[in-house]
Each structure stands twice: as C-alpha cells, then as structure tokens.
Design an enzyme around this catalytic site. Structure first.
Site, PDB file in Angstrom:
ATOM      1  N   GLN A  36       0.452  -9.506  -6.006  1.00 49.93           N
ATOM      2  CA  GLN A  36      -0.112 -10.727  -6.029  1.00 49.93           C
ATOM      3  C   GLN A  36       0.805 -11.578  -6.741  1.00 49.93           C
ATOM      4  O   GLN A  36       0.759 -12.940  -6.670  1.00 49.93           O
ATOM      5  CB  GLN A  36      -1.724 -11.252  -6.540  1.00 49.93           C
ATOM      6  CG  GLN A  36      -2.623 -10.530  -5.648  1.00 49.93           C
ATOM      7  CD  GLN A  36      -2.607 -11.408  -4.358  1.00 49.93           C
ATOM      8  OE1 GLN A  36      -2.193 -12.562  -4.209  1.00 49.93           O
ATOM      9  NE2 GLN A  36      -3.139 -10.612  -3.120  1.00 49.93           N
ATOM     10  N   THR A  69       0.798  -1.189  -0.002  1.00 50.55           N
ATOM     11  CA  THR A  69       0.008   0.175  -0.009  1.00 50.55           C
ATOM     12  C   THR A  69       0.909   1.128  -0.149  1.00 50.55           C
ATOM     13  O   THR A  69       0.416   2.165  -0.817  1.00 50.55           O
ATOM     14  CB  THR A  69      -0.968   0.018   1.274  1.00 50.55           C
ATOM     15  OG1 THR A  69      -1.794  -1.102   1.102  1.00 50.55           O
ATOM     16  CG2 THR A  69      -1.842   1.212   1.234  1.00 50.55           C
ATOM     17  N   CYS A  90     -21.361  -9.186   3.195  1.00 58.00           N
ATOM     18  CA  CYS A  90     -21.080  -9.344   4.844  1.00 58.00           C
ATOM     19  C   CYS A  90     -19.817  -9.402   5.417  1.00 58.00           C
ATOM     20  O   CYS A  90     -19.372  -9.182   6.446  1.00 58.00           O
ATOM     21  CB  CYS A  90     -21.834 -10.404   5.396  1.00 58.00           C
ATOM     22  SG  CYS A  90     -23.818 -10.167   5.282  1.00 58.00           S
ATOM     23  N   THR A  99      13.973   5.114   8.853  1.00 59.15           N
ATOM     24  CA  THR A  99      15.207   4.089   9.066  1.00 59.15           C
ATOM     25  C   THR A  99      14.779   2.644   8.689  1.00 59.15           C
ATOM     26  O   THR A  99      13.474   2.470   8.654  1.00 59.15           O
ATOM     27  CB  THR A  99      15.463   3.955  10.626  1.00 59.15           C
ATOM     28  OG1 THR A  99      15.697   5.217  11.227  1.00 59.15           O
ATOM     29  CG2 THR A  99      16.502   2.851  11.142  1.00 59.15           C
ATOM     30  N   GLY A 109       5.909  -8.238   1.024  1.00 59.90           N
ATOM     31  CA  GLY A 109       6.456  -9.313   1.527  1.00 59.90           C
ATOM     32  C   GLY A 109       5.656 -10.375   2.000  1.00 59.90           C
ATOM     33  O   GLY A 109       5.776 -11.639   1.696  1.00 59.90           O
ATOM     34  N   HIS A 110       4.525  -9.981   2.468  1.00 58.71           N
ATOM     35  CA  HIS A 110       3.690 -11.204   3.078  1.00 58.71           C
ATOM     36  C   HIS A 110       2.979 -11.921   2.516  1.00 58.71           C
ATOM     37  O   HIS A 110       2.224 -12.752   2.892  1.00 58.71           O
ATOM     38  CB  HIS A 110       2.780 -10.307   4.235  1.00 58.71           C
ATOM     39  CG  HIS A 110       1.853  -9.656   3.778  1.00 58.71           C
ATOM     40  ND1 HIS A 110       0.537 -10.170   4.257  1.00 58.71           N
ATOM     41  CD2 HIS A 110       1.577  -8.390   3.255  1.00 58.71           C
ATOM     42  CE1 HIS A 110      -0.260  -9.144   3.694  1.00 58.71           C
ATOM     43  NE2 HIS A 110       0.359  -8.444   2.804  1.00 58.71           N
ATOM     44  N   ASN A 119      -6.102  -9.598  -7.091  1.00 54.73           N
ATOM     45  CA  ASN A 119      -6.099 -10.301  -5.756  1.00 54.73           C
ATOM     46  C   ASN A 119      -7.120 -11.255  -5.794  1.00 54.73           C
ATOM     47  O   ASN A 119      -7.077 -12.456  -4.978  1.00 54.73           O
ATOM     48  CB  ASN A 119      -6.159  -9.443  -4.655  1.00 54.73           C
ATOM     49  CG  ASN A 119      -6.872  -8.431  -4.776  1.00 54.73           C
ATOM     50  OD1 ASN A 119      -7.303  -7.671  -6.015  1.00 54.73           O
ATOM     51  ND2 ASN A 119      -7.553  -8.063  -3.534  1.00 54.73           N
TER      52      ASN A 119
END
Lengths: 327, 408
Positions: B181, B73, B329, B241, B204-205, B151
C-alpha cells in the site's frame, strides 16, 4: 465479492431504502406481535412487528393486517425483511397460518439468494416465529395445545456450540432437521454457525458431530485436521546474560537496578542540564532499550549521545557487554 | 452518470503512460528474454532496465536485489517461507494482528507446521507498542514481518525504526515488510532510512500498473530459499519466464509515481481531509478509524454506528460510487474486518465501516459527489435500523445494550 443478487432483491432493497409507497419499513406502536432476531454484534438483526384484526370470540382466528420491520443488515437482509412482510400481507394469514412461511418461501419471493446469504431469509422466518409466539402470549392462545412446537428454552438451556454467534446445540439440531442441512457450509450459510472463527467445525461436540448425530455418521467425511504440537528447538541464545565482569552472574533484577543507578548517578544529571532525559523501555540480557525524552527527543545528535553519554558509562560501570539501542 | 472510483486500495486504473510503455512488448517485442538471438537480447535489456528503474526509486540500490514476481502475495509467500526454510534452527516469527491475509494466512500456516508466531496487537488507533515489540524479540526469532501501511485504515507503522531495533538486537533476524500500500505513496530509501529492511514486497496494480505483476526486494546476503523452483530466471531465486510487458509496466508506474509523488500526495491528502471534514459535519455518530495515527494520505476508513456496510456499498454503487467495507457481509467470512476487530472498534460500529481510497485520478468533483450522496445513504439506512430512534434522529437509548446474544 461482487453482488449476485436477483433483480427482485435489488428492487426491493432500493424501494425500501427510498421509502416507496407499499413498502413495509417501520415499527408498529403497541403491536399485537413483536419478534426480534439477531444482534448488532453478529452483523444483522431484525425487529418485526404486526397488527391483527381481532376476531371477536376466537383469538386463534385473528388475521394479520399490517406487518412492519426495522432491519440492521446487508442488502439481502433488508430485501428479505421486505419479502416477509409482503408475503404475510398478501396471504391474509392468521398468525398461526403465517408460521407456515419458511425461509425457502422468502428465497422464492426474492427469486433466489446467493448461498452465503441464505441466513438472511432464515432471520426473517425466525423473527416471524418470535413475533407469533409473542402474539400468542398476549392473546392467551396456547400454541402447544394446537400442536405447534414452541421449543421453549432451547436457547437458554442448551450447550453453546458456536461461540461466535452464541448458538446452542438444541437450536442447531432443530435447524439442521428443519432446513435439511447436510454439510458444514450449508449450516454456515443458513444460520451462520461456524462462519467466523471456525473452531467449532471438527471438535468433539462440534458441527460435524451434530450432523452425524442427526443424519448418521458418514464414513466419507474427512478426518479432522490434526494440530501439530509446538516443536521448539533448543535456544541458541546469542544475547549474553549479564554478569559483573568477574565471572559472577547478575540476576535480571540486580542488573536492572545497577543500570538504573548508573543512569541516575551519572547520565541523567548531564542530560537534564540540556533539558533532556532518558527512559528505559526494556532490558533483554545485556541489551538496554532506551528512549530519549524532553529536549533530547528528536535531537540531531541523538544517536551519538546514546553511544557516548549512555552506553559508554554503562559499559564502564555495570558490564562491558552492554549495548544500548535507541527506541 | 460518470463513475466515482474511490477504491484505489483494492486496485487502480492502469495509467495511460504505463499502458503505452507495455504495448510494444505484446506484438513486436514478444521474445523470451532467455533466448540467444539479437531481438531477444533487446527484450532482456528492457527487463534489466526495468529492474534498474525500480532499484533507482528504492534508494538507488543495486538492481540485482530486485526480483519480479506475479503479485504481492507471491512476494510475501516467497519472503516468509523462504526465510523460514533457510533458517530451520530458529522457530519463532513476529508479525502483527492487522496484516494483509497474504501475510497473516502464511503466518497461520507456519503455526500449523509447529512454529511459534507472535501476533502483535494494536491499540484503538491502530498503532503498535514499541515496548511490546521489543519484548516479543526472542533468541530464537528468525523473522519479523510487519506491514508498512495498512490496507484498510492506511495507518503507517514505523517500519524503519522497527527494522533498526530488530537488527541491532540480533543481526541474524530477517526483517520483512509488506509495502504494497505504501509503494508510490511514501518514499522508501532502502540505502538510507530503511537500510535495515532485508525484504520488501509490493505489487503493481496498487500504483497504476496492471494486475498480475509484483516485485520483491531481497537484500544481498539475506538467507532465503526460493519459492518458485525451475529455470534459472532471476538468478534462480524465482523461476518462471519473465512477464516482460508487465515488468516494463511496473517499472514505468514506479517511475511515474516518483515523478508525481510530491504534488500528487499533497493534493490527494487535501481531498481526503476535505472529504472527512465534510462527512463529519453532516453525519452524526461517525468515527474515523485510525484517524489519530500517521496515515497514508489517500485512505479514509470511516465507521457509521448502527448501520451495516454492505447496504451502504450497494446504495453508493447505485449512485455510481465505488468504495469498500469491512463488514461481515462483504468479507467472504461471517466475521467483520480483522483489522477493525484488532483495533477494538465498538461493536455498534464494526459492521458499519466504509473505506474510501483515492488516487491521482480522483478530482474535487468526486469528493463533492461522495459528500452529497453518502450522508443520504447513511440517513436512509439509519431510518430502517432497529437501533436508531427515527423520530428523534439519534440512537435509541437502549442501543448500547443491543449486543445481547440473539434471542431464540
């Protein structure tokens, strides 16, 4: 969004899904009362049916003995349907007494519902109300004479405020009062209005205006979002307009005719000898977007062919500023 | 009961190799890479090596073009806002209707600031029309931002070709792609086939590195103003950093994905195809969203007509299976998935979508479990749907007309 349902909600859902005895899944054939609420396009809907034990003389004293539902919706919608039926059977209500069941009774029975799922309990209460009206019609009970507001035609005649869920002004105003809704998020949680495209929040006659009308304007509420007008910078056109090379400007129509003619006369016959062809996808200024067909499509030498056999002749015959882009 | 994790497009488990690579940088090598003493220089070297590794697997490009960020993001925000602010003369942006919110939301914000944004539609299979894309290109277009792989559906856009067309039309237009993705699933050669892409984001995740780290490719010479301003890190292009352990982990994950790519993707693709084939056999009125398009091998987006997705997820979760849905939902808004709406998935199916997404840690047994449990879940929920004829086990005859506005 992780689930934050109460144990009771989860239990009711799993029992219902597995059809455990004592659950109320199903539909009564030739019911005494039938009510529907919601629609598949809106994401949840419920069909609620009940059977009464008929009172021999006074239909108003019929007692509900069996209540069933079919529900399309999420976990909490199904649990709320189950809760509604359980509440009704437990109370041995007449249909008119059953009208006293409010969405908050369902929430209480479920031991709480997440805020954004409150509308599931409202759906149950609405379907019940519709079923009772249906029963009254069948049994010839005049609800209006008994002092019950049957809010006729509010859905058909009112101005639609929330287009996504087609909810009307009279309906929303009634719900704002009945459920004591004070903010737009509360309206959305309870009846879904304003929950999808959100364009009805701060427009004239929108949800904020309805709230102000019902509760009186609140000076503190934020001013509506301002939408800035589109600001366009002057076009710094970099794609040249087609011309015939002598300073004369060609209209897009004549330009594309000339390109087509050059292709037909000189390019396509050559390509067709090899079993291929070319299609013009678009023309923008002097940029010509082409797609190879037949044997040319996927050919290793396509890029070179594009330049040598298509761009070169077009430059020579139509306009030297032409560039061909392969699509 | 062991957990079947089939939601790898949401996030993935950290690979043990990645974890091991990160570990020393928490306790022993904790120095700030900007500091001057020797131990800190070691840490700076580790960051530099991570940068080289990532660059290596994106086509052996110059490592200075890789920036590390906190997530995809942030990379997307940096790319889009950066390009817009660097080119105030132009006011038009092109994107698609099916982008991730990290791009879609930013583009809608640009619209509020007065820019023109074109949201390209997709067809029923989730594909873009190239002719339409060409027509959308304008003399005042400054940025094209189109995702590589979706995605939700896994549909892959021909980004390399679109980038080439963009740059051949007008080299001043910046081309950005969100490859969150596709990273690790489709080889991306930024020096070859993808050489017209100016900016590329990923995190990365999604490929077995931890959450909280992302990266961005910024081709040399691309006009882009920094988004995070402060220190001189990343040559002033992204202040803050460096998140050293996570950067090292990201690089390890990228390397690992490249090493195992060929074998993994074939195996995962076979599992996905078997999953879809078996479910299609066992469940009627089931459709594969984007099934007719080029897709990521790990993603399966299915729609079950006449039932709602959240109930399916809940029941699956009770059976130890993790998946996700595009139903209203679960979306946090009351509208179903914008991707499925853009694909015009019929209203009877748009709320009943479910996404299974696999990774290298899924096994054939996982697929067996889903194939065993999911048809039962669907049958249970159809059994309670007012649009399903329980006696005949098929949709009711009037189910198609069920879209009528809700009765009062």
């Amino acid at each position: 969004m992780a689930w934050e349902y109460s144990e009771k909600t989860k239990q009711l859902f799993m029992d219902a899904v597995q059809g455990k005895p004592g659950t109320h899944l199903g539909e009564i054939k030739d019911p005494d009362g039938m009510g529907e609420h919601g629609s598949i396009a809106c994401g949840d809907s419920m069909r609620f049916t009940f059977r009464v034990e008929r009172h021999p003389t006074d239909p108003a004293k019929d007692v509900i003995t069996d209540a069933r539902y079919l529900t399309f919706g999420c976990t909490s919608a199904i649990a709320a349907s189950e809760a509604l039926c359980a509440l009704i059977e437990r109370g041995h209500y007449t249909p008119i007494e059953a009208l006293k069941i409010q969405n908050k009774d369902i929430v209480e029975y479920l031991e709480g519902l997440p805020d954004q799922k409150i509308h599931c309990s409202v759906m149950g209460a609405e379907a019940l109300e519709a079923a009772v009206f249906n029963w009254a019609q069948k049994r010839g009970v005049d609800l209006a004479a008994l002092g019950i507001d049957i809010h006729p035609d509010e859905q058909n005649e009112g101005r639609i405020v929330c287009k996504c869920f087609s909810l009307t002004e009279p309906y929303l105003k009634r719900k704002i009062k009945e459920l004591n809704l004070r903010t737009i998020p509360e309206i959305t949680n309870a009846v879904k209005a304003g929950g999808a495209c959100m364009s009805c929040h701060h427009v004239p006659g929108g949800l904020q205006d309805l709230l102000d009308e019902v509760w009186g304007a609140d000076a503190k509420h934020p001013a509506p979002l301002k939408i800035l007008p589109n600001i366009r910078m002057p076009d710094d056109t970099e794609i040249p307009t087609p011309g015939d090379g002598n300073g004369e400007v060609l209209s897009p129509y004549h330009f594309s005719k000339q390109v087509e003619k050059a292709l037909d006369d000189y390019v396509r016959p050559m390509l067709k000898r090899d079993g291929g062809d070319v299609e013009i996808v678009d023309i923008k200024g002097t940029l010509v977007y082409c797609r190879f067909q037949g044997a040319c499509a996927g050919c290793a030498g396509a890029a070179q062919t594009m330049t040598m056999m298509i761009e070169r002749p077009l430059k020579d015959m139509v306009d030297e500023r032409i560039r061909v882009i392969q699509v | 009961m062991s957990l079947v994790y089939a939601d790898n497009n949401a996030t993935t488990r950290v690979a043990p190799e990645v974890f091991d690579a990160m570990a020393p940088f928490f306790k022993e090598e904790y120095f700030n890479p900007s500091s001057m003493y020797d131990p800190a220089r070691e840490v700076a070297h580790a960051v530099a090596k991570a940068r080289r590794d990532v660059a290596q697997h994106l086509g052996g490009i110059d490592a200075k073009q890789i920036l590390f960020t906190s997530c995809a993001t942030e990379s997307n925000n940096t790319a889009i806002f950066g390009a817009v602010r660097a080119n105030p003369r132009r006011r038009h942006v092109i994107t698609t209707a099916v982008e991730h919110p990290a791009v879609l939301g930013v583009c809608k914000d640009l619209q509020r600031e007065g820019l023109d944004v074109t949201f390209l539609p997709v067809d029923a299979e989730g594909n873009l029309d190239v002719g339409r894309f060409i027509r959308a290109l304008r003399p005042d277009t400054l940025l094209v931002t189109i995702m590589h792989a979706n995605n939700e559906t896994g549909v892959v856009f021909p980004v390399a070709e679109l980038a080439r067309i963009t740059k051949e039309t007008d080299p001043a237009i910046v081309f950005h792609t969100d490859a969150t993705q596709s990273m690790g699933k489709i080889p991306i050669d930024l020096a070859g086939q993808y050489s017209h892409v100016d900016m590329l984001s990923f995190s990365g995740h999604k490929l077995h590195a931890p959450k909280g780290v992302g990266a961005m490719f910024l081709r040399r010479g691309t006009p882009c103003r920094p988004f995070m301003i402060g220190g001189h890190q990343e040559e002033g292009r992204r202040a803050g950093t460096e998140n050293v352990p996570y950067i090292v982990g990201l690089a390890r994950a990228v390397t690992l994905a490249a090493e195992t790519h060929d074998e993994d993707m074939v195996r995962i693709g076979r599992m996905r195809d078997r999953l879809e084939g078996s479910l299609l056999e066992k469940i009627s009125h089931l459709q594969i969203n984007g099934g007719g398009s080029p897709r990521l091998p790990n993603t399966s987006n299915l729609s079950c007509h006449y039932i709602e997705g959240e109930g399916m997820l809940f029941e699956l979760s009770a059976a130890g299976i993790c998946a996700s849905s595009g139903s209203a939902c679960t979306s946090g808004s009351l509208e179903p998935s914008h991707v499925l709406l853009a694909m015009n998935v019929p209203f009877t199916a748009v709320h009943g979508s479910i996404r299974f997404s696999l990774s290298r840690y899924n096994t054939e047994e996982d697929v067996d479990r889903i194939v065993e449990v999911f048809p039962r879940v669907v049958a249970n929920l159809r059994n309670m749907s007012p649009y399903w004829d329980q006696a005949k086990n098929r949709p009711r005859d009037d189910a198609d007309k069920a879209a009528a506005p809700r009765p009062a």
